[in-house]
Design a protein around this motif. Structure first.
Motif, PDB file in Angstrom:
ATOM      1  N   ILE A   6     -21.452 -94.660   4.207  1.00 26.21           N
ATOM      2  CA  ILE A   6     -20.018 -94.423   4.018  1.00 26.21           C
ATOM      3  C   ILE A   6     -19.549 -93.107   4.627  1.00 26.21           C
ATOM      4  O   ILE A   6     -20.255 -92.113   4.630  1.00 26.21           O
ATOM      5  CB  ILE A   6     -19.613 -94.466   2.529  1.00 26.21           C
ATOM      6  N   ARG A   7     -18.341 -93.162   5.147  1.00 26.71           N
ATOM      7  CA  ARG A   7     -17.629 -91.948   5.538  1.00 26.71           C
ATOM      8  C   ARG A   7     -16.664 -91.584   4.415  1.00 26.71           C
ATOM      9  O   ARG A   7     -16.488 -90.444   4.069  1.00 26.71           O
ATOM     10  CB  ARG A   7     -16.859 -92.187   6.843  1.00 26.71           C
ATOM     11  N   ARG A   8     -16.015 -92.631   3.872  1.00 29.02           N
ATOM     12  CA  ARG A   8     -15.074 -92.476   2.755  1.00 29.02           C
ATOM     13  C   ARG A   8     -15.179 -93.706   1.882  1.00 29.02           C
ATOM     14  O   ARG A   8     -15.403 -94.807   2.371  1.00 29.02           O
ATOM     15  CB  ARG A   8     -13.637 -92.408   3.270  1.00 29.02           C
TER      16      ARG A   8
ATOM     17  N   PHE B 192     -18.976 -95.536  11.184  1.00 29.03           N
ATOM     18  CA  PHE B 192     -18.393 -95.717  12.512  1.00 29.03           C
ATOM     19  C   PHE B 192     -16.876 -95.912  12.457  1.00 29.03           C
ATOM     20  O   PHE B 192     -16.249 -96.149  13.469  1.00 29.03           O
ATOM     21  CB  PHE B 192     -19.025 -96.908  13.236  1.00 29.03           C
ATOM     22  N   GLY B 193     -16.300 -95.852  11.253  1.00 28.33           N
ATOM     23  CA  GLY B 193     -14.861 -95.954  11.115  1.00 28.33           C
ATOM     24  C   GLY B 193     -14.338 -97.333  10.744  1.00 28.33           C
ATOM     25  O   GLY B 193     -13.138 -97.505  10.555  1.00 28.33           O
TER      26      GLY B 193
ATOM     27  N   LYS C  33     -11.014-107.882   2.291  1.00 26.76           N
ATOM     28  CA  LYS C  33     -10.373-107.569   3.574  1.00 26.76           C
ATOM     29  C   LYS C  33     -11.386-106.792   4.385  1.00 26.76           C
ATOM     30  O   LYS C  33     -12.099-105.962   3.844  1.00 26.76           O
ATOM     31  CB  LYS C  33      -9.128-106.693   3.394  1.00 26.76           C
ATOM     32  N   GLY C  34     -11.421-107.058   5.685  1.00 35.00           N
ATOM     33  CA  GLY C  34     -12.410-106.316   6.453  1.00 35.00           C
ATOM     34  C   GLY C  34     -12.259-106.486   7.937  1.00 35.00           C
ATOM     35  O   GLY C  34     -11.215-106.906   8.436  1.00 35.00           O
ATOM     36  N   SER C  35     -13.324-106.188   8.599  1.00 34.62           N
ATOM     37  CA  SER C  35     -13.357-106.249  10.046  1.00 34.62           C
ATOM     38  C   SER C  35     -13.113-107.679  10.527  1.00 34.62           C
ATOM     39  O   SER C  35     -13.522-108.646   9.885  1.00 34.62           O
ATOM     40  CB  SER C  35     -14.706-105.749  10.551  1.00 34.62           C
TER      41      SER C  35
END
Length: 162
Positions: A35-37, A58-59, A81-83
């Motif tokens: 995780i980044r956030r 990776f964002g 919800k996602g990529s």
């Protein structure tokens, strides 16, 4: 539907292992390289039905929902919800006493997914297995380090009133 799994034994009891896995904020970032956030949406503690917003390293962003929450044995999630390339994604983390190792827990993390568009799925899913397996292996190794990190363990103890 492709499935990836990773497991490790950590030197803490099952309840502590579960609690480490559910840490949030800066404490979570100490051990979780994925995780980044990350934050809960509309809730202050995790639980069944609670949604989480995660931005990975990776964002890429994803919103997920806890579909099960059974401390200290297991937790399950599904992507809401996602990529664009994931049609579906879900995961479960299980915790049990490590056989023959008192005071240790076995963590087993399993994810499943399908990719889209359908015409690309056979190739994308083979690549996805490799990438996701690498990520989950790194993530569970970070979790194992977190189960030995005095800062993480102190935060877990404080949250539990120890």
């Amino acid at each position: 539907m492709p499935v990836v799994e990773s497991r490790c034994v950590v030197p803490v009891d099952v309840d502590v292992a579960f609690a480490v896995s559910q840490t949030q904020g800066e404490v979570r970032k100490r051990w979780d390289p994925f995780i980044r956030r990350q934050h809960l949406i509309g809730a202050t503690v995790p639980g069944k039905g609670v949604r989480t917003y995660t931005v990975q390293r990776f964002g890429l962003a994803m919103e997920s929902e806890y579909v099960s929450y059974n401390p200290p044995s297991n937790v399950g999630m599904k992507m809401t919800k996602g990529s664009w390339f994931f049609e579906r994604m879900g995961g479960g983390w299980r915790f049990s006493a490590a056989e023959g190792q008192p005071g240790h827990a076995l963590a087993v993390w399993r994810y499943n997914f399908t990719c889209r568009p359908q015409w690309l799925a056979p190739i994308a899913e083979r690549i996805g297995v490799l990438v996701l397996q690498r990520d989950i292996d790194r993530r569970i190794a970070g979790f194992a380090r977190g189960c030995e990190d005095p800062v993480v363990l102190a935060a877990v103890a404080a949250d539990r009133g120890y």
